[in-house]
Design a protein around this motif. Structure first.
Motif, PDB file in Angstrom:
ATOM      1  N   ASP A   8       0.894  -1.122  -0.010  1.00 25.82           N
ATOM      2  CA  ASP A   8      -0.029   0.061   0.072  1.00 25.82           C
ATOM      3  C   ASP A   8       0.790   1.235  -0.150  1.00 25.82           C
ATOM      4  OD1 ASP A   8      -1.746   2.293   1.145  1.00 25.82           O
ATOM      5  OD2 ASP A   8      -3.229   0.642   1.020  1.00 25.82           O
ATOM      6  N   ARG A  14      -0.258   0.832   5.906  1.00 24.10           N
ATOM      7  CA  ARG A  14       0.376  -0.444   6.193  1.00 24.10           C
ATOM      8  C   ARG A  14       0.721  -0.699   7.307  1.00 24.10           C
ATOM      9  NH1 ARG A  14       3.931   1.864   2.574  1.00 24.10           N
ATOM     10  NH2 ARG A  14       5.561   1.681   3.823  1.00 24.10           N
ATOM     11  N   ASP A  54      -3.076  -3.292  -2.139  1.00 27.05           N
ATOM     12  CA  ASP A  54      -3.892  -2.178  -2.496  1.00 27.05           C
ATOM     13  C   ASP A  54      -4.291  -1.911  -4.349  1.00 27.05           C
ATOM     14  OD1 ASP A  54      -5.519   0.275  -2.452  1.00 27.05           O
ATOM     15  OD2 ASP A  54      -3.802   1.316  -2.402  1.00 27.05           O
ATOM     16  N   LYS A 104     -11.836  -1.671   1.401  1.00 26.81           N
ATOM     17  CA  LYS A 104     -11.285  -1.091   2.672  1.00 26.81           C
ATOM     18  C   LYS A 104     -12.164  -0.565   3.944  1.00 26.81           C
ATOM     19  CE  LYS A 104      -6.938   0.581   0.636  1.00 26.81           C
ATOM     20  NZ  LYS A 104      -5.868   1.853   0.365  1.00 26.81           N
TER      21      LYS A 104
END
Length: 215
Positions: A8, A14, A54, A104
């Motif tokens: 990410d 992270r 991601d 997310k």
């Protein structure tokens, strides 16, 4: 020991994910990456069982990184971790070889079971993503990925298109990829011809529309 790669471009994200994952007994984050290119390199070097990627990363997005990881390290399962939930995008990353897809917004509740599931080579979709996939199935839409245009490009051309859309010059791209400027120019011309684009601005718009880069 379950070895996990985290990719990410936000260090804070992270860090939070690493703390969450390493609370599980026997789980360790063996490598981290801040962009898609690093993610591929770290996957090849460390050979984790699971790579959490991601989707919207610089240099190589999650879709292209997934393709390369699955090709170079097929023992590594990929879990896409993103804010995007369009049906076309979900189908694209699954076709690229991702085993799971988690939003997310669902991370706190669903990241742990998602990683556990894909580590066992089982698919996992967060609730709303499952609904999108099921809706497409029930409405009779093909399970094959929709050609978004970028599929007409080679892997190198997709990589250069993203770098162009991120604002890199031909010279900067050549330096980063260890290519000649002439080679980059040739790839750029091929990208514009295949996608029927006439300017850098159109390349950027295409990349934003297809979630290759963040607007």
């Amino acid at each position: 020991m379950l070895r996990i790669l985290l990719a990410d471009d936000h260090e804070i994200v992270r860090r939070g994910l690493k703390e969450l994952l390493e609370e599980q007994a026997g789980w360790t984050v063996c490598a981290e990456a801040a962009n898609g290119r690093e993610a591929v390199e770290r996957a090849i070097q460390s050979r984790p069982q699971v790579a959490v990627l991601d989707f919207s990363m610089p240099e190589l997005n999650g879709l292209e990184a997934t393709r390369r990881i699955r090709q170079a390290a097929p023992e590594t399962e990929v879990l896409i971790f993103t804010m995007h939930e369009s049906e076309e995008l979900i189908r694209e990353v699954l076709a690229a070889g991702a085993r799971g897809y988690v939003l997310k917004s669902d991370a706190t509740r669903q990241l742990i079971p998602a990683v556990e599931s894909v580590s066992r080579h089982m698919p996992y979709f967060s609730g709303r993503v499952s609904a999108v996939v099921l809706d497409g199935f029930l409405k009779g839409r093909s399970t094959q990925p929709v050609a978004l245009g970028a599929e007409r490009l080679t892997s190198r051309e997709r990589e250069i298109m993203q770098l162009l859309a991120e604002g890199n010059s031909n010279k900067a791209i050549a330096s980063r990829l260890d290519l000649s400027v002439k080679t980059v120019e040739t790839h750029r011309a091929a990208i514009m011809r295949k996608l029927e684009l006439n300017s850098l601005a159109e390349i950027v718009r295409f990349a934003v529309r297809n979630h290759i880069i963040q607007p």
